[in-house]
Design a protein around this motif. Structure first.
Motif, PDB file in Angstrom:
ATOM      1  N   MET A   1      -3.060  -2.573  -5.162  1.00 13.20           N
ATOM      2  CA  MET A   1      -4.311  -2.126  -5.791  1.00 13.20           C
ATOM      3  C   MET A   1      -4.420  -0.617  -5.706  1.00 13.20           C
ATOM      4  O   MET A   1      -3.708   0.046  -4.956  1.00 13.20           O
ATOM      5  CB  MET A   1      -5.515  -2.784  -5.125  1.00 13.20           C
ATOM      6  N   HIS A   2      -5.331  -0.092  -6.515  1.00 11.77           N
ATOM      7  CA  HIS A   2      -5.605   1.335  -6.481  1.00 11.77           C
ATOM      8  C   HIS A   2      -7.102   1.548  -6.588  1.00 11.77           C
ATOM      9  O   HIS A   2      -7.755   0.865  -7.371  1.00 11.77           O
ATOM     10  CB  HIS A   2      -4.896   2.055  -7.633  1.00 11.77           C
ATOM     11  N   VAL A   3      -7.619   2.498  -5.808  1.00 10.02           N
ATOM     12  CA  VAL A   3      -9.038   2.854  -5.950  1.00 10.02           C
ATOM     13  C   VAL A   3      -9.224   3.475  -7.326  1.00 10.02           C
ATOM     14  O   VAL A   3      -8.314   4.121  -7.859  1.00 10.02           O
ATOM     15  CB  VAL A   3      -9.494   3.842  -4.853  1.00 10.02           C
TER      16      VAL A   3
ATOM     17  N   ALA B   1       5.865   8.079  -0.666  1.00  8.57           N
ATOM     18  CA  ALA B   1       6.268   8.812  -1.881  1.00  8.57           C
ATOM     19  C   ALA B   1       5.928   8.136  -3.205  1.00  8.57           C
ATOM     20  O   ALA B   1       6.723   8.154  -4.120  1.00  8.57           O
ATOM     21  CB  ALA B   1       7.761   9.108  -1.822  1.00  8.57           C
ATOM     22  N   GLU B   2       4.746   7.564  -3.314  1.00  4.49           N
ATOM     23  CA  GLU B   2       4.355   7.037  -4.633  1.00  4.49           C
ATOM     24  C   GLU B   2       4.156   8.171  -5.624  1.00  4.49           C
ATOM     25  O   GLU B   2       4.381   8.023  -6.820  1.00  4.49           O
ATOM     26  CB  GLU B   2       3.085   6.185  -4.495  1.00  4.49           C
ATOM     27  N   GLU B   3       3.716   9.309  -5.104  1.00  5.68           N
ATOM     28  CA  GLU B   3       3.408  10.451  -5.970  1.00  5.68           C
ATOM     29  C   GLU B   3       4.651  11.204  -6.433  1.00  5.68           C
ATOM     30  O   GLU B   3       4.543  12.214  -7.117  1.00  5.68           O
ATOM     31  CB  GLU B   3       2.467  11.425  -5.252  1.00  5.68           C
ATOM     32  N   GLY B   4       5.807  10.728  -6.032  1.00  5.80           N
ATOM     33  CA  GLY B   4       7.039  11.401  -6.427  1.00  5.80           C
ATOM     34  C   GLY B   4       7.565  12.236  -5.278  1.00  5.80           C
ATOM     35  O   GLY B   4       6.815  12.637  -4.392  1.00  5.80           O
TER      36      GLY B   4
ATOM     37  N   ALA C   1      -6.164  12.851  -2.123  1.00  4.55           N
ATOM     38  CA  ALA C   1      -7.006  12.939  -3.318  1.00  4.55           C
ATOM     39  C   ALA C   1      -6.744  11.778  -4.271  1.00  4.55           C
ATOM     40  O   ALA C   1      -7.278  11.741  -5.371  1.00  4.55           O
ATOM     41  CB  ALA C   1      -6.756  14.259  -4.033  1.00  4.55           C
ATOM     42  N   CYS C   2      -5.886  10.830  -3.822  1.00  8.02           N
ATOM     43  CA  CYS C   2      -5.598   9.675  -4.688  1.00  8.02           C
ATOM     44  C   CYS C   2      -5.986   8.384  -3.984  1.00  8.02           C
ATOM     45  O   CYS C   2      -5.658   7.286  -4.431  1.00  8.02           O
ATOM     46  CB  CYS C   2      -4.133   9.668  -5.095  1.00  8.02           C
ATOM     47  N   GLY C   3      -6.669   8.512  -2.838  1.00  5.98           N
ATOM     48  CA  GLY C   3      -7.177   7.313  -2.155  1.00  5.98           C
ATOM     49  C   GLY C   3      -6.138   6.489  -1.423  1.00  5.98           C
ATOM     50  O   GLY C   3      -6.413   5.369  -1.012  1.00  5.98           O
ATOM     51  N   HIS C   4      -4.943   7.041  -1.212  1.00  7.06           N
ATOM     52  CA  HIS C   4      -3.924   6.253  -0.515  1.00  7.06           C
ATOM     53  C   HIS C   4      -4.314   6.024   0.952  1.00  7.06           C
ATOM     54  O   HIS C   4      -3.807   5.105   1.585  1.00  7.06           O
ATOM     55  CB  HIS C   4      -2.545   6.907  -0.636  1.00  7.06           C
ATOM     56  N   ASP C   5      -5.232   6.872   1.460  1.00  6.78           N
ATOM     57  CA  ASP C   5      -5.776   6.633   2.804  1.00  6.78           C
ATOM     58  C   ASP C   5      -6.553   5.311   2.827  1.00  6.78           C
ATOM     59  O   ASP C   5      -6.485   4.552   3.799  1.00  6.78           O
ATOM     60  CB  ASP C   5      -6.662   7.807   3.259  1.00  6.78           C
TER      61      ASP C   5
ATOM     62  N   ALA D   1       0.863  -1.191   0.000  1.00  9.31           N
ATOM     63  CA  ALA D   1       0.000   0.000   0.000  1.00  9.31           C
ATOM     64  C   ALA D   1       0.894   1.234   0.000  1.00  9.31           C
ATOM     65  O   ALA D   1       2.007   1.204   0.521  1.00  9.31           O
ATOM     66  CB  ALA D   1      -0.891   0.019   1.233  1.00  9.31           C
ATOM     67  N   ASP D   2       0.398   2.326  -0.585  1.00 14.35           N
ATOM     68  CA  ASP D   2       1.140   3.590  -0.555  1.00 14.35           C
ATOM     69  C   ASP D   2       0.450   4.543   0.426  1.00 14.35           C
ATOM     70  O   ASP D   2      -0.754   4.488   0.628  1.00 14.35           O
ATOM     71  CB  ASP D   2       1.273   4.200  -1.955  1.00 14.35           C
ATOM     72  N   MET D   3       1.239   5.427   1.056  1.00 13.06           N
ATOM     73  CA  MET D   3       0.734   6.190   2.206  1.00 13.06           C
ATOM     74  C   MET D   3       0.639   7.697   1.977  1.00 13.06           C
ATOM     75  O   MET D   3       0.135   8.412   2.831  1.00 13.06           O
ATOM     76  CB  MET D   3       1.659   5.971   3.413  1.00 13.06           C
TER      77      MET D   3
HETATM   78 NI    NI Z   1      -2.397   6.976  -6.320  1.00 16.79          NI
END
Ligand code: NI
Length: 439
Positions: free
Chosen positions: A207-209, A175-178, A140-144, A107-109
């Motif tokens: 996975m990703h929402v 840091a998935e978003e860079g 805003a990318c659902g990482h929560d 998962a990304d945080m």
């Molecule tokens: Ni994302």
């Protein structure tokens, strides 16, 4: 009797065309039922975690609070926990009773520099400094959802650890978003710091929402997301009066030819039947008034591909094309290509082997093979090392009205009933993969 046999063999033939019939489930049914029960038990808590993360979002590589909560949760479940991996990453290892296979779940945080406009009671009011500017911060990318669901999966699998034929590695990644202040970050850095070693996972799931209806799980059997590389071009000419262009080397005309010409790298050079490719220019800057030809022009753009071959080809052809076009117009050019993420390519065999259990989780008609996307995800760094499967989780409520907000929108929101589906499906995948790998 013969007729009946014929009928039966016909039925078998039809069934054999369906992946679910070929790849039977290995995980025992009662264990999956136990997962259902545990998921229901933990659902409320997982939603609360999600709301808490949503209200306290943190930018890339600054996920200190989130990582602290994750680490404490994994420790409370009796896992071996590593913190500070790739700065703020957390890795938990849940050992089963046997020295069997290892499956990783990721998962990304991190959150984004966006000011939230959802009006939710737990909306974020957090601000931070980002690239010298004060910005709002929002999940805003659902990482929560990704982080809270994976914490829920950790709870579920910890309860049944004695029945697992192997171990599960939980990867909570920053840091998935860079990350703009570092050379390497996120998944790439986690891999560099050994997250796929000791023990080495045999497969990984992420996975990703996505704005599909809640209950939908969508996947591909190959590329699901694109590689991303950003480039900047400086076209250097010789400025002068626009009424006497013959006395100048006009970088605007040269750059205009570059913008249209580079489209042929996709349409004439890339083998599009092997995967999509996109080149887009997002910024064209030069000059400041009607009658002055400027000295130089700057172009900014992005390259997206679905395989490494096309990616390399476009890089090479782009450099040649830019330099030669510049020369043809009596200008010169400097080009920098920033290699960011490789394409996310699902392992087709792993995907085929998992479809039955996903159908078991959400029902056959809610499982969908989707077209690959041209956005990027750094899950690719894991899936390039070990067999990986990345899939999309639907999060639009059945009774949703109004426009559907995409990810990265300040109004992006999720149907929280998708969290239980996320937990159940990922728990199933981990358990099924462990049983298959052992058998
Ligand atoms: Ni994302």
């Amino acid at each position: 009797m013969q007729k009946r046999l014929l009928y039966l063999s016909g039925l078998l033939f039809i069934c054999s065309l369906l992946p679910s019939a070929v790849y039977a489930q290995h995980a025992p049914k009662p264990l999956l039922e136990e997962i259902n029960r545990l998921t229901e038990e933990i659902e409320r808590e997982a939603i609360d975690w999600r709301r808490d993360f949503h209200q306290h979002p943190e930018l890339s590589n600054r996920e200190y609070r989130t990582a602290g909560i994750v680490a404490e949760h994994l420790r409370s479940l009796g896992m071996e926990v590593q913190t500070g991996v790739a700065k703020t990453g957390v890795v938990g290892l849940l050992r089963g009773p046997e020295n069997g296979p290892v499956v990783a779940l990721r998962a990304d945080m991190d959150a984004l520099p966006i000011t939230e406009e959802t009006g939710l009671p737990f909306a974020s009011t957090v601000t931070a400094t980002f690239q010298g500017q004060e910005v709002g911060v929002m999940h805003a990318c659902g990482h929560d959802v990704h982080t809270s669901s994976l914490m829920g999966v950790a709870s579920v699998l910890a309860e049944i650890r004695d029945k697992l034929p192997g171990s599960v590695k939980f990867i909570f990644q920053p840091a998935e978003e860079g990350a703009f202040d570092y050379d390497i970050w996120g998944a790439k850095m986690m891999v560099a710091e050994g997250v796929l070693q000791d023990p080495r996972p045999d497969a990984i799931f992420g996975m990703h929402v996505w704005p599909f209806p809640t209950g939908t799980i969508a996947y591909t059997r190959g590329p699901i997301m694109a590689s991303v590389d950003n480039f900047s071009i400086r076209v250097i000419g010789r400025g002068g009066h626009a009424a006497a262009p013959w006395e100048t080397a006009d970088p605007i005309v040269a750059a205009a030819h570059m913008v249209t010409g580079i489209q042929t790298l996709v349409s004439r050079n890339a083998e599009l039947t092997k995967g999509a490719a996109v080149i887009s220019i997002g910024s064209f800057r030069g000059g400041n008034r009607n009658n002055i030809i400027p000295d130089d022009v700057e172009l900014l753009g992005t390259i997206r591909t679905h395989n490494e071959e096309t990616r390399q080809l476009i890089h090479q052809r782009l450099e040649t094309f830019i330099h030669n076009t510049a020369e043809a117009f009596g200008t010169s050019a400097e080009i920098t290509i920033d290699r960011l993420y490789p394409a996310v390519i699902n392992n087709p065999e792993l995907v085929n082997n998992m479809i039955a259990v996903i159908e078991h989780s959400v029902g056959q008609k809610h499982v969908m093979e989707m077209d690959p996307l041209m956005i990027a995800e750094d899950f690719s760094y894991y899936a390039n090392e070990i067999p990986g499967m990345f899939y999309m989780l639907g999060i639009i409520a059945p009774d949703h009205t109004g426009p559907i907000e995409p990810i990265h929108s300040p109004r992006f929101d999720v149907d929280e009933s998708a969290i239980a589906i996320a937990m159940r499906t990922m728990s199933y995948l981990a358990v099924e993969a462990l049983f298959q790998l052992r058998d």
